[in-house]
Design a protein around this motif. Sequence first.
Motif, PDB file in Angstrom:
ATOM      1  N   ALA A   6       0.822  -1.288   0.142  1.00 17.68           N
ATOM      2  CA  ALA A   6      -0.032   0.016  -0.106  1.00 17.68           C
ATOM      3  C   ALA A   6       0.723   1.205   0.017  1.00 17.68           C
ATOM      4  O   ALA A   6       0.698   2.198  -0.515  1.00 17.68           O
ATOM      5  N   HIS A  30       2.368   1.746  -3.436  1.00 19.00           N
ATOM      6  CA  HIS A  30       1.173   1.989  -4.465  1.00 19.00           C
ATOM      7  C   HIS A  30       0.864   3.572  -4.227  1.00 19.00           C
ATOM      8  O   HIS A  30       0.487   4.047  -5.352  1.00 19.00           O
ATOM      9  N   ARG A  31       0.738   3.871  -3.080  1.00 20.12           N
ATOM     10  CA  ARG A  31       0.112   5.371  -2.974  1.00 20.12           C
ATOM     11  C   ARG A  31       1.242   6.391  -2.812  1.00 20.12           C
ATOM     12  O   ARG A  31       0.741   7.495  -2.870  1.00 20.12           O
ATOM     13  N   MET A  42      -2.370  -4.443  -6.871  1.00 20.92           N
ATOM     14  CA  MET A  42      -2.802  -3.078  -6.826  1.00 20.92           C
ATOM     15  C   MET A  42      -2.742  -2.238  -8.166  1.00 20.92           C
ATOM     16  O   MET A  42      -3.740  -1.361  -8.292  1.00 20.92           O
ATOM     17  N   TYR A  96     -10.041   4.965  -7.388  1.00 20.83           N
ATOM     18  CA  TYR A  96      -9.709   5.639  -6.167  1.00 20.83           C
ATOM     19  C   TYR A  96     -10.076   7.359  -6.366  1.00 20.83           C
ATOM     20  O   TYR A  96     -10.443   8.044  -5.454  1.00 20.83           O
ATOM     21  N   GLU A  99      -7.761   7.512   3.223  1.00 18.24           N
ATOM     22  CA  GLU A  99      -6.645   6.362   2.954  1.00 18.24           C
ATOM     23  C   GLU A  99      -6.858   5.109   3.628  1.00 18.24           C
ATOM     24  O   GLU A  99      -7.136   4.035   2.843  1.00 18.24           O
ATOM     25  N   THR A 144     -10.511   3.972   2.116  1.00 14.38           N
ATOM     26  CA  THR A 144     -10.361   3.566   0.609  1.00 14.38           C
ATOM     27  C   THR A 144      -9.733   2.061   0.787  1.00 14.38           C
ATOM     28  O   THR A 144      -9.674   1.211  -0.198  1.00 14.38           O
ATOM     29  N   PHE A 145      -8.637   1.759   1.499  1.00  9.54           N
ATOM     30  CA  PHE A 145      -7.911   0.683   1.517  1.00  9.54           C
ATOM     31  C   PHE A 145      -8.773  -0.541   1.823  1.00  9.54           C
ATOM     32  O   PHE A 145      -8.667  -1.546   1.327  1.00  9.54           O
ATOM     33  N   THR A 189      -9.401  -1.344  -1.885  1.00  7.70           N
ATOM     34  CA  THR A 189      -8.151  -2.084  -2.490  1.00  7.70           C
ATOM     35  C   THR A 189      -8.339  -3.516  -2.088  1.00  7.70           C
ATOM     36  O   THR A 189      -8.256  -4.398  -2.749  1.00  7.70           O
TER      37      THR A 189
END
Length: 310
Positions: A110, A113-114, A196, A204, A214, A217-218, A222
């Motif tokens: 994560a 990815h972010r 991801m 997103y 965040e 959202t995860f 995700t």
Amino acid sequence: MTTSLTRGRPPLLKVVRPQHSAEGGQGRVALLFLIPTLVGFAAFYVYPSIRGVWLSTTDWNLLSEPGFVGADNYAELATDPLFWRALLLTVYNTALNLVGQLSLALLLAALMHRLTKSVVLRATLLLPWLVPNVSTALLWLWLLDANLGFVNQLLDAAGLPTHGFFNAPGEAMPSVAAVTTWASVGYVALLLYAGMLQIPGSVYEAAAMDGAGEVRTFFRITLPLLRPVLALVLVVSVIGCFQVFDAIAVTTKGGPINATKVIYYYIYQEAFTHFRMGYASAMALSLVVILGALTYLQMRIMRASSSDLG
């Protein structure tokens, strides 16, 4: 003049010669390239598997000709307390590894990815997985040594009690699990990170427009969309944890007091220490059945063949 001479003649027929189809030719070429692989698969997988099934019904001790005993090995297996203890220890090690690996790998994936998509960072995460398991186990055996280990030296310098990580029955298995987790978490994180990357960015963006943070959202986007990759990682991790041997053989050798004698190490001992190859083959075949059932259950529960992105 030419026209008058040829006007009464029948037209010439074009002879069409039969040609082999392109598909048939490609199939033969593909089979030609597959022959070495098929030979290797038959020699190193199919034949040993068939022979293992046969040996599980014998009393072979590596020194004499195997004698057929039928299902006696399996009957002994069902009442062997050491086998069931080894199986429970294997499940315990698997649980420790799954909790550690998946938690850390999801966090690392994560963050990559972010926050960053650095190739150098990804290569660094993969380095522990590329090191041979024996070298990794030796490294941590020295680091966690009860007397001279660097970790215990740090604990002593900080005024904290030292630990016999691989020598204490209650700490040995968590220590082995920590070593194998450290070696595998980077590889698992890269698998999750690749999953991801398949999630569309528009999802997103829509979540951000709805005011989702965040963390939300995860867990709401995700993780659900990562389910097929999670299923793959879970299956591979469970099989790998059940097959742990290198770290045990190097660090604890099944001790102390059989606290780390997992199923693979028990099979090894019965086969090459006690020379009970028939009994060890019966255990190995039973382990194949157990792993097959676990894999099937995981794939069905996780619905690995379907994706919410479709």
